[in-house]
Motif scaffolding. Structure first.
Motif, mmCIF file in Angstrom:
data_model
loop_
_atom_site.group_PDB
_atom_site.id
_atom_site.type_symbol
_atom_site.label_atom_id
_atom_site.label_comp_id
_atom_site.label_asym_id
_atom_site.label_seq_id
_atom_site.Cartn_x
_atom_site.Cartn_y
_atom_site.Cartn_z
ATOM 1 N N PHE A 99 39.724 79.963 48.679
ATOM 2 C CA PHE A 99 40.995 79.658 48.023
ATOM 3 C C PHE A 99 42.029 79.977 49.096
ATOM 4 O O PHE A 99 42.127 81.121 49.543
ATOM 5 C CB PHE A 99 41.196 80.536 46.777
ATOM 6 N N VAL A 100 42.756 78.975 49.532
ATOM 7 C CA VAL A 100 43.635 79.116 50.683
ATOM 8 C C VAL A 100 45.095 79.191 50.245
ATOM 9 O O VAL A 100 45.587 78.310 49.545
ATOM 10 C CB VAL A 100 43.448 77.947 51.679
ATOM 11 N N VAL A 101 45.752 80.253 50.692
ATOM 12 C CA VAL A 101 47.180 80.428 50.440
ATOM 13 C C VAL A 101 47.894 80.253 51.775
ATOM 14 O O VAL A 101 47.604 80.960 52.743
ATOM 15 C CB VAL A 101 47.490 81.827 49.870
ATOM 16 N N CYS A 102 48.808 79.306 51.807
ATOM 17 C CA CYS A 102 49.628 79.123 52.997
ATOM 18 C C CYS A 102 50.910 79.925 52.807
ATOM 19 O O CYS A 102 51.673 79.673 51.878
ATOM 20 C CB CYS A 102 49.959 77.653 53.226
ATOM 21 N N PRO A 141 51.282 69.693 58.503
ATOM 22 C CA PRO A 141 50.384 68.847 57.711
ATOM 23 C C PRO A 141 48.976 69.417 57.588
ATOM 24 O O PRO A 141 48.289 69.174 56.591
ATOM 25 C CB PRO A 141 50.359 67.512 58.469
ATOM 26 N N LEU A 142 48.551 70.195 58.579
ATOM 27 C CA LEU A 142 47.213 70.794 58.532
ATOM 28 C C LEU A 142 47.176 71.937 57.526
ATOM 29 O O LEU A 142 46.185 72.097 56.797
ATOM 30 C CB LEU A 142 46.800 71.273 59.920
ATOM 31 N N TYR A 143 48.246 72.735 57.478
ATOM 32 C CA TYR A 143 48.328 73.781 56.451
ATOM 33 C C TYR A 143 48.322 73.143 55.065
ATOM 34 O O TYR A 143 47.640 73.607 54.153
ATOM 35 C CB TYR A 143 49.591 74.630 56.607
ATOM 36 N N ALA A 144 49.091 72.060 54.911
ATOM 37 C CA ALA A 144 49.166 71.377 53.613
ATOM 38 C C ALA A 144 47.795 70.836 53.195
ATOM 39 O O ALA A 144 47.455 70.846 52.011
ATOM 40 C CB ALA A 144 50.193 70.251 53.679
ATOM 41 N N GLU A 145 47.021 70.383 54.176
ATOM 42 C CA GLU A 145 45.704 69.826 53.892
ATOM 43 C C GLU A 145 44.748 70.852 53.289
ATOM 44 O O GLU A 145 43.915 70.513 52.448
ATOM 45 C CB GLU A 145 45.108 69.268 55.193
ATOM 46 N N VAL A 146 44.852 72.110 53.705
ATOM 47 C CA VAL A 146 43.904 73.121 53.236
ATOM 48 C C VAL A 146 44.443 74.015 52.119
ATOM 49 O O VAL A 146 43.675 74.694 51.458
ATOM 50 C CB VAL A 146 43.400 74.020 54.394
#
Length: 180
Positions: A99-102, A141-146
């Motif tokens: 579960f990824v939190v940016c 965009p890479l953070y948003a992807e995960v």
């Protein structure tokens, strides 16, 4: 992803992945792992030294191996390095097993928090602001992807951010067991 065995914090340098992550893990009753610190312990050298000796490519290879290792361990809160999202394999592993939190922080906030920090290899240039803006543009965009969740840390103290984030995570993340 929900459910997932791990909670992984990603985001730009200075966003609070380590300081918030340590407090969040305590609130959730989970172990905490700082990937950069583990890489340093395994290598017997600081990240800056690894960059000097092996270049960014060498460090990223170590980072990929460490991510695989920590995602195979029992459930924990993990502070990943800001560049962990650069590799396709890392993004896939994060989507599948965490579960990824940016943690979001704008460039002005980064400049303020990192003003006295001279340990970041990618900031060892004269125009730190330009570096941070370039990194933000490339990595956003890479953070948003995960990311399963976005959390802005601008103007927040780590303890306050961890408290607020624990409440949100508790409502959104269903922890499962890690698979070896």
């Amino acid at each position: 992803m929900n459910p997932a065995p791990h909670l992984v914090l990603v985001g730009p340098m200075g966003a609070g992945k380590t300081s918030i992550g340590r407090r969040l893990a305590a609130r959730l009753g989970l172990p905490f792992t700082d990937m950069d610190a583990r890489i340093e312990a395994n290598a017997g050298a600081k990240v800056t030294t690894i960059f000097q000796l092996e270049g960014e490519a060498g460090f990223r290879a170590r980072e990929r191996a460490m991510l695989d290792e920590v995602l195979r361990a029992p459930s924990q809160v993990i502070a990943a390095g800001g560049g962990v999202v650069l590799a396709d394999d890392n993004r896939r592993a994060l989507r599948e097993r965490a579960f990824v939190v940016c943690l979001d922080l704008d460039v002005d906030g980064q400049l303020e928090r990192l003003a006295r920090d001279r340990t970041r290899p990618l900031l060892q240039r004269d125009d730190r602001e330009a570096v941070l803006r370039d990194l933000a543009q490339a990595r956003a965009p890479l953070y948003a992807e995960v990311a399963d969740l976005r959390f802005a840390t601008d103007g927040m103290k780590p303890e306050d951010a961890a408290t607020a984030l624990a409440t949100i995570v508790d409502a959104q993340w269903r922890r499962s067991e890690a698979a070896a």
